[in-house]
Scaffold this motif. Structure first.
Motif, PDB file in Angstrom:
ATOM      1  N   ARG A  35      28.366 128.592  26.863  1.00 23.35           N
ATOM      2  CA  ARG A  35      28.607 127.567  25.860  1.00 23.35           C
ATOM      3  C   ARG A  35      28.858 128.181  24.497  1.00 23.35           C
ATOM      4  NH1 ARG A  35      23.247 124.635  26.822  1.00 23.35           N
ATOM      5  NH2 ARG A  35      22.801 126.783  27.243  1.00 23.35           N
ATOM      6  N   ALA A  36      28.192 129.279  24.169  1.00 24.52           N
ATOM      7  CA  ALA A  36      28.343 129.878  22.850  1.00 24.52           C
ATOM      8  C   ALA A  36      29.574 130.765  22.755  1.00 24.52           C
ATOM      9  CB  ALA A  36      27.103 130.702  22.520  1.00 24.52           C
ATOM     10  N   ARG A  37      30.055 131.262  23.865  1.00 21.56           N
ATOM     11  CA  ARG A  37      31.105 132.263  23.841  1.00 21.56           C
ATOM     12  C   ARG A  37      32.483 131.665  23.633  1.00 21.56           C
ATOM     13  NH1 ARG A  37      30.524 136.703  28.068  1.00 21.56           N
ATOM     14  NH2 ARG A  37      30.179 134.907  29.366  1.00 21.56           N
ATOM     15  N   GLY A  38      32.807 130.590  24.283  1.00 17.23           N
ATOM     16  CA  GLY A  38      34.149 130.031  24.170  1.00 17.23           C
ATOM     17  C   GLY A  38      35.134 130.933  24.870  1.00 17.23           C
ATOM     18  N   PRO A  39      36.343 131.102  24.316  1.00 19.63           N
ATOM     19  CA  PRO A  39      37.299 132.007  24.947  1.00 19.63           C
ATOM     20  C   PRO A  39      36.832 133.444  24.848  1.00 19.63           C
ATOM     21  CG  PRO A  39      38.208 131.086  22.918  1.00 19.63           C
ATOM     22  CD  PRO A  39      36.889 130.423  23.162  1.00 19.63           C
ATOM     23  N   ARG A  40      37.199 134.241  25.824  1.00 20.47           N
ATOM     24  CA  ARG A  40      36.717 135.623  25.892  1.00 20.47           C
ATOM     25  C   ARG A  40      37.594 136.521  25.026  1.00 20.47           C
ATOM     26  NH1 ARG A  40      34.462 136.958  31.765  1.00 20.47           N
ATOM     27  NH2 ARG A  40      33.121 135.173  31.918  1.00 20.47           N
ATOM     28  N   ARG A  41      37.429 136.422  23.748  1.00 14.59           N
ATOM     29  CA  ARG A  41      38.180 137.264  22.825  1.00 14.59           C
ATOM     30  C   ARG A  41      37.207 137.823  21.809  1.00 14.59           C
ATOM     31  NH1 ARG A  41      43.218 136.313  24.287  1.00 14.59           N
ATOM     32  NH2 ARG A  41      44.040 134.262  24.536  1.00 14.59           N
ATOM     33  N   ALA A  42      37.317 139.107  21.560  1.00 14.65           N
ATOM     34  CA  ALA A  42      36.492 139.726  20.530  1.00 14.65           C
ATOM     35  C   ALA A  42      37.211 139.590  19.196  1.00 14.65           C
ATOM     36  CB  ALA A  42      36.268 141.201  20.857  1.00 14.65           C
ATOM     37  N   SER A  43      36.486 139.855  18.133  1.00 18.59           N
ATOM     38  CA  SER A  43      37.107 139.797  16.816  1.00 18.59           C
ATOM     39  C   SER A  43      38.091 140.955  16.673  1.00 18.59           C
ATOM     40  CB  SER A  43      36.030 139.870  15.742  1.00 18.59           C
ATOM     41  OG  SER A  43      35.401 141.138  15.791  1.00 18.59           O
ATOM     42  N   ALA A  44      38.942 140.847  15.675  1.00 17.77           N
ATOM     43  CA  ALA A  44      39.962 141.877  15.489  1.00 17.77           C
ATOM     44  C   ALA A  44      39.332 143.224  15.146  1.00 17.77           C
ATOM     45  CB  ALA A  44      40.930 141.448  14.396  1.00 17.77           C
ATOM     46  N   ALA A  45      38.160 143.211  14.508  1.00 17.39           N
ATOM     47  CA  ALA A  45      37.525 144.461  14.115  1.00 17.39           C
ATOM     48  C   ALA A  45      36.740 145.089  15.265  1.00 17.39           C
ATOM     49  CB  ALA A  45      36.599 144.219  12.938  1.00 17.39           C
ATOM     50  N   GLY A  46      36.267 144.291  16.199  1.00 19.33           N
ATOM     51  CA  GLY A  46      35.426 144.803  17.277  1.00 19.33           C
ATOM     52  C   GLY A  46      36.230 145.251  18.478  1.00 19.33           C
ATOM     53  N   PRO A  47      35.554 145.808  19.475  1.00 17.21           N
ATOM     54  CA  PRO A  47      36.242 146.250  20.691  1.00 17.21           C
ATOM     55  C   PRO A  47      36.850 145.069  21.444  1.00 17.21           C
ATOM     56  CG  PRO A  47      33.971 147.025  20.634  1.00 17.21           C
ATOM     57  CD  PRO A  47      34.147 146.087  19.500  1.00 17.21           C
ATOM     58  N   ARG A  48      37.990 145.313  22.072  1.00 20.03           N
ATOM     59  CA  ARG A  48      38.659 144.283  22.848  1.00 20.03           C
ATOM     60  C   ARG A  48      38.606 144.568  24.341  1.00 20.03           C
ATOM     61  NH1 ARG A  48      44.382 143.787  20.046  1.00 20.03           N
ATOM     62  NH2 ARG A  48      44.210 146.027  20.104  1.00 20.03           N
ATOM     63  N   VAL A  49      37.961 145.679  24.713  1.00 20.45           N
ATOM     64  CA  VAL A  49      37.918 146.102  26.112  1.00 20.45           C
ATOM     65  C   VAL A  49      36.477 146.398  26.495  1.00 20.45           C
ATOM     66  CG1 VAL A  49      38.729 147.813  27.778  1.00 20.45           C
ATOM     67  CG2 VAL A  49      40.205 147.130  25.894  1.00 20.45           C
ATOM     68  N   THR A  50      36.065 145.907  27.656  1.00 17.40           N
ATOM     69  CA  THR A  50      34.779 146.274  28.229  1.00 17.40           C
ATOM     70  C   THR A  50      35.031 147.322  29.306  1.00 17.40           C
ATOM     71  OG1 THR A  50      33.817 144.097  27.826  1.00 17.40           O
ATOM     72  CG2 THR A  50      32.769 145.448  29.512  1.00 17.40           C
ATOM     73  N   VAL A  51      34.305 148.420  29.237  1.00 13.32           N
ATOM     74  CA  VAL A  51      34.416 149.478  30.240  1.00 13.32           C
ATOM     75  C   VAL A  51      33.492 149.119  31.391  1.00 13.32           C
ATOM     76  CG1 VAL A  51      34.008 151.916  30.705  1.00 13.32           C
ATOM     77  CG2 VAL A  51      35.009 151.217  28.528  1.00 13.32           C
ATOM     78  N   LEU A  52      34.042 149.038  32.605  1.00 15.75           N
ATOM     79  CA  LEU A  52      33.270 148.692  33.794  1.00 15.75           C
ATOM     80  C   LEU A  52      33.272 149.875  34.750  1.00 15.75           C
ATOM     81  CD1 LEU A  52      31.758 146.582  35.530  1.00 15.75           C
ATOM     82  CD2 LEU A  52      33.975 145.891  36.411  1.00 15.75           C
ATOM     83  N   VAL A  53      32.088 150.379  35.076  1.00 16.13           N
ATOM     84  CA  VAL A  53      31.920 151.474  36.032  1.00 16.13           C
ATOM     85  C   VAL A  53      31.321 150.856  37.286  1.00 16.13           C
ATOM     86  CG1 VAL A  53      30.874 153.721  36.451  1.00 16.13           C
ATOM     87  CG2 VAL A  53      31.466 153.044  34.122  1.00 16.13           C
ATOM     88  N   ARG A  54      32.043 150.933  38.395  1.00 10.84           N
ATOM     89  CA  ARG A  54      31.591 150.254  39.607  1.00 10.84           C
ATOM     90  C   ARG A  54      31.195 151.211  40.725  1.00 10.84           C
ATOM     91  NH1 ARG A  54      29.130 148.320  43.035  1.00 10.84           N
ATOM     92  NH2 ARG A  54      29.781 146.748  44.480  1.00 10.84           N
ATOM     93  N   GLU A  55      32.041 152.128  41.084  1.00  9.20           N
ATOM     94  CA  GLU A  55      31.785 153.017  42.224  1.00  9.20           C
ATOM     95  C   GLU A  55      31.224 154.347  41.753  1.00  9.20           C
ATOM     96  OE1 GLU A  55      32.256 152.540  45.573  1.00  9.20           O
ATOM     97  OE2 GLU A  55      32.822 150.454  45.237  1.00  9.20           O
ATOM     98  N   PHE A  56      30.014 154.671  42.183  1.00 11.17           N
ATOM     99  CA  PHE A  56      29.423 155.971  41.883  1.00 11.17           C
ATOM    100  C   PHE A  56      28.310 156.229  42.884  1.00 11.17           C
ATOM    101  CE2 PHE A  56      27.223 152.810  39.386  1.00 11.17           C
ATOM    102  CZ  PHE A  56      25.887 153.122  39.559  1.00 11.17           C
ATOM    103  N   GLU A  57      28.033 157.517  43.096  1.00 12.35           N
ATOM    104  CA  GLU A  57      26.948 157.903  43.986  1.00 12.35           C
ATOM    105  C   GLU A  57      25.620 157.702  43.265  1.00 12.35           C
ATOM    106  OE1 GLU A  57      27.032 158.959  47.136  1.00 12.35           O
ATOM    107  OE2 GLU A  57      29.208 158.765  47.220  1.00 12.35           O
ATOM    108  N   ALA A  58      24.625 157.212  43.962  1.00 11.50           N
ATOM    109  CA  ALA A  58      23.334 156.951  43.326  1.00 11.50           C
ATOM    110  C   ALA A  58      22.614 158.246  42.953  1.00 11.50           C
ATOM    111  CB  ALA A  58      22.466 156.100  44.244  1.00 11.50           C
ATOM    112  N   PHE A  59      22.750 159.268  43.765  1.00 15.21           N
ATOM    113  CA  PHE A  59      21.973 160.498  43.551  1.00 15.21           C
ATOM    114  C   PHE A  59      22.750 161.589  42.828  1.00 15.21           C
ATOM    115  CE2 PHE A  59      23.920 160.444  47.691  1.00 15.21           C
ATOM    116  CZ  PHE A  59      24.572 161.661  47.745  1.00 15.21           C
TER     117      PHE A  59
END
Length: 162
Positions: A35-59
């Motif tokens: 409800r607070a977020r609205g459209p998924r857009r960051a401000s012009a000054a902030g980052p516009r990309v989220t880095v997602l790390v999915r596949e990695f070995e646990a050990f």
């Protein structure tokens, strides 16, 4: 049959408890901050990309070094490390609000939205980064965003050194 005051108060209390229970259940099934977020857009000054790390070995992984390399480029860079279960040994991730570990396996002690990685993304774009990669070129993510905005491309890939 006539209702006494005690029966009426008991019926009202049960009705109120049921309404609260349904409302809390509905809130748990909503995405985090939807409800607070609205459209998924960051401000012009902030980052516009989220880095997602999915596949990695646990050990045997280089996830902490990967996260540090992106944070050295931009300390406010949002990073989400998604794992099926809690990795052992634990990942040495920085304890800052923009670095999150998302556990994808649902658990009873967490809200339902916590096991969905999309609830951790508050930016317009997502970069899927493999384990072992490093952010060596400054502004690489920004150039990728500009390439997405400029053309009709829906996907941008960057080379990863061996």
């Amino acid at each position: 049959m006539r209702l006494t005051r005690c029966q009426a108060a008991l019926a009202a209390a049960i009705t109120l408890n049921l309404l609260v229970l349904f409302y809390v259940s509905w809130l748990q099934h909503q995405p985090r901050n939807s409800r607070a977020r609205g459209p998924r857009r960051a401000s012009a000054a902030g980052p516009r990309v989220t880095v997602l790390v999915r596949e990695f070995e646990a050990f045997d992984n280089a996830v902490p070094e990967l996260v540090d390399s992106f944070l050295q480029q931009d300390p406010a860079q949002p990073v989400v490390v998604a794992a099926d279960t809690l990795p052992y040994p634990p990942l040495a991730l920085p304890r800052i609000p923009n670095v999150r570990l998302a556990l994808l396996q649902p658990a009873l002690d967490r809200p339902a939205a916590a096991s969905r990685p999309e609830t951790y993304v508050a930016t317009e774009f997502v970069a899927l980064v493999p384990d072992g990669a490093r952010a060596e070129a400054p502004g690489l993510l920004e150039r990728m965003v500009e390439a997405l905005r400029a053309g009709s491309a829906r996907l941008v890939a960057a080379p990863v050194a061996t």
